[in-house]
Design a protein around this motif. Structure first.
Motif, PDB file in Angstrom:
ATOM      1  N   VAL A  32       0.838  -1.061  -0.025  1.00 18.39           N
ATOM      2  CA  VAL A  32      -0.008  -0.063  -0.061  1.00 18.39           C
ATOM      3  C   VAL A  32       0.981   1.280  -0.063  1.00 18.39           C
ATOM      4  N   THR A  33       0.611   2.054  -0.995  1.00 17.13           N
ATOM      5  CA  THR A  33       1.502   3.445  -1.114  1.00 17.13           C
ATOM      6  C   THR A  33       0.454   4.486  -0.978  1.00 17.13           C
ATOM      7  N   VAL A  34       0.907   5.379   0.189  1.00 21.64           N
ATOM      8  CA  VAL A  34       0.064   6.535   0.328  1.00 21.64           C
ATOM      9  C   VAL A  34       0.809   7.761  -0.188  1.00 21.64           C
ATOM     10  N   LEU A  35      -0.139   8.360  -1.075  1.00 18.78           N
ATOM     11  CA  LEU A  35       0.589   9.717  -1.813  1.00 18.78           C
ATOM     12  C   LEU A  35       0.129  10.769  -1.209  1.00 18.78           C
ATOM     13  N   LEU A  36       0.808  11.621  -0.714  1.00 17.55           N
ATOM     14  CA  LEU A  36       0.377  12.878   0.296  1.00 17.55           C
ATOM     15  C   LEU A  36       1.188  14.109  -0.679  1.00 17.55           C
ATOM     16  N   SER A  37       0.471  15.127  -0.190  1.00 20.90           N
ATOM     17  CA  SER A  37       0.840  16.634  -0.942  1.00 20.90           C
ATOM     18  C   SER A  37       1.968  16.788   0.106  1.00 20.90           C
ATOM     19  N   ASP A  38       2.826  17.605  -0.414  1.00 16.95           N
ATOM     20  CA  ASP A  38       4.197  18.134   0.323  1.00 16.95           C
ATOM     21  C   ASP A  38       3.874  18.595   1.901  1.00 16.95           C
ATOM     22  N   SER A  39       2.865  19.346   2.007  1.00 19.27           N
ATOM     23  CA  SER A  39       2.330  19.977   3.044  1.00 19.27           C
ATOM     24  C   SER A  39       1.968  18.940   4.078  1.00 19.27           C
ATOM     25  N   ASP A  40       1.474  17.865   3.633  1.00 20.78           N
ATOM     26  CA  ASP A  40       1.019  16.965   4.726  1.00 20.78           C
ATOM     27  C   ASP A  40       2.388  15.736   4.956  1.00 20.78           C
ATOM     28  N   MET A  41       3.116  15.854   4.488  1.00 27.51           N
ATOM     29  CA  MET A  41       4.181  14.841   4.467  1.00 27.51           C
ATOM     30  C   MET A  41       4.871  14.828   6.030  1.00 27.51           C
ATOM     31  N   GLY A  42       5.080  15.734   6.600  1.00 28.09           N
ATOM     32  CA  GLY A  42       5.772  15.897   7.780  1.00 28.09           C
ATOM     33  C   GLY A  42       4.708  15.654   8.854  1.00 28.09           C
ATOM     34  N   LYS A  43       3.383  15.940   8.659  1.00 27.10           N
ATOM     35  CA  LYS A  43       2.361  15.665   9.782  1.00 27.10           C
ATOM     36  C   LYS A  43       1.944  14.212   9.952  1.00 27.10           C
ATOM     37  N   VAL A  44       2.051  13.355   8.722  1.00 24.10           N
ATOM     38  CA  VAL A  44       1.560  11.893   8.671  1.00 24.10           C
ATOM     39  C   VAL A  44       2.910  11.043   9.024  1.00 24.10           C
ATOM     40  N   ILE A  45       3.954  11.658   8.639  1.00 29.62           N
ATOM     41  CA  ILE A  45       5.176  11.057   8.943  1.00 29.62           C
ATOM     42  C   ILE A  45       5.764  11.119  10.581  1.00 29.62           C
ATOM     43  N   GLY A  46       5.429  12.330  10.925  1.00 29.18           N
ATOM     44  CA  GLY A  46       5.613  12.560  12.357  1.00 29.18           C
ATOM     45  C   GLY A  46       7.101  12.938  12.684  1.00 29.18           C
ATOM     46  N   LYS A  47       7.362  13.398  13.753  1.00 31.16           N
ATOM     47  CA  LYS A  47       9.080  13.732  14.107  1.00 31.16           C
ATOM     48  C   LYS A  47       9.710  12.293  14.172  1.00 31.16           C
ATOM     49  N   GLN A  48      10.930  12.331  13.579  1.00 36.15           N
ATOM     50  CA  GLN A  48      11.702  10.987  13.637  1.00 36.15           C
ATOM     51  C   GLN A  48      10.695   9.854  12.820  1.00 36.15           C
ATOM     52  N   GLY A  49       9.659  10.102  12.123  1.00 33.13           N
ATOM     53  CA  GLY A  49       9.164   9.008  11.733  1.00 33.13           C
ATOM     54  C   GLY A  49       8.017   8.089  12.644  1.00 33.13           C
ATOM     55  N   LYS A  50       7.771   8.776  13.882  1.00 31.10           N
ATOM     56  CA  LYS A  50       7.199   7.955  14.790  1.00 31.10           C
ATOM     57  C   LYS A  50       5.754   7.608  14.583  1.00 31.10           C
ATOM     58  N   ILE A  51       5.079   8.621  14.101  1.00 28.49           N
ATOM     59  CA  ILE A  51       3.673   8.245  13.299  1.00 28.49           C
ATOM     60  C   ILE A  51       3.541   6.988  12.401  1.00 28.49           C
ATOM     61  N   ALA A  52       4.474   7.185  11.469  1.00 31.26           N
ATOM     62  CA  ALA A  52       4.664   6.064  10.472  1.00 31.26           C
ATOM     63  C   ALA A  52       5.169   4.873  10.864  1.00 31.26           C
ATOM     64  N   LYS A  53       5.991   4.900  11.769  1.00 33.20           N
ATOM     65  CA  LYS A  53       6.217   3.599  12.493  1.00 33.20           C
ATOM     66  C   LYS A  53       5.103   2.995  13.199  1.00 33.20           C
ATOM     67  N   ALA A  54       4.364   3.709  13.874  1.00 37.17           N
ATOM     68  CA  ALA A  54       3.456   3.202  14.905  1.00 37.17           C
ATOM     69  C   ALA A  54       2.270   2.669  13.867  1.00 37.17           C
ATOM     70  N   LEU A  55       2.044   3.639  12.704  1.00 35.06           N
ATOM     71  CA  LEU A  55       1.015   3.310  11.673  1.00 35.06           C
ATOM     72  C   LEU A  55       1.381   1.544  11.185  1.00 35.06           C
ATOM     73  N   ARG A  56       2.492   1.470  10.725  1.00 33.50           N
ATOM     74  CA  ARG A  56       3.123   0.190  10.300  1.00 33.50           C
ATOM     75  C   ARG A  56       3.115  -0.996  11.353  1.00 33.50           C
ATOM     76  N   THR A  57       3.082  -0.591  12.462  1.00 25.94           N
ATOM     77  CA  THR A  57       2.920  -1.541  13.706  1.00 25.94           C
ATOM     78  C   THR A  57       1.557  -1.892  13.826  1.00 25.94           C
ATOM     79  N   LEU A  58       0.655  -0.916  13.768  1.00 23.35           N
ATOM     80  CA  LEU A  58      -0.703  -1.218  13.921  1.00 23.35           C
ATOM     81  C   LEU A  58      -1.183  -2.116  12.859  1.00 23.35           C
ATOM     82  N   VAL A  59      -1.010  -1.925  11.550  1.00 22.03           N
ATOM     83  CA  VAL A  59      -1.115  -2.659  10.534  1.00 22.03           C
ATOM     84  C   VAL A  59      -0.715  -4.162  10.495  1.00 22.03           C
TER      85      VAL A  59
END
Length: 80
Positions: A32-59
């Motif tokens: 699954v590839t999530v394509l985001l606008s530039d302004s949303d990249m930081g918000k969805v990935i989070g500081k140091q990738g914490k949100i992205a890592k948590a989302l991958r763990t949840l999945v």
């Protein structure tokens, strides 16, 4: 599983109209590839990738035993 990913991404993305989900199934996994606008990249990935890592763990935890693996990738949407 895609509904779970969409729900979590929508909580962080401000430009929900330009979020795109691309799903590709292989023999071993579902990518699954999530394509985001530039302004949303930081918000969805989070500081140091914490949100992205948590989302991958949840999945990974929500995937039923014995089914295909889900691989999640977050990319910037390029206007072509």
């Amino acid at each position: 599983m895609l509904d779970l990913i969409k729900y979590v991404v929508d909580q962080f993305a401000e430009d929900k109209a330009h979020v795109e989900y691309v799903t590709e199934e292989t023999d071993e996994a579902i990518n699954v590839t999530v394509l985001l606008s530039d302004s949303d990249m930081g918000k969805v990935i989070g500081k140091q990738g914490k949100i992205a890592k948590a989302l991958r763990t949840l999945v990974r935890c929500a995937t039923p035993a014995g089914s295909k693996r889900y691989n999640l990738e977050i990319k910037e949407r390029t206007e072509a």
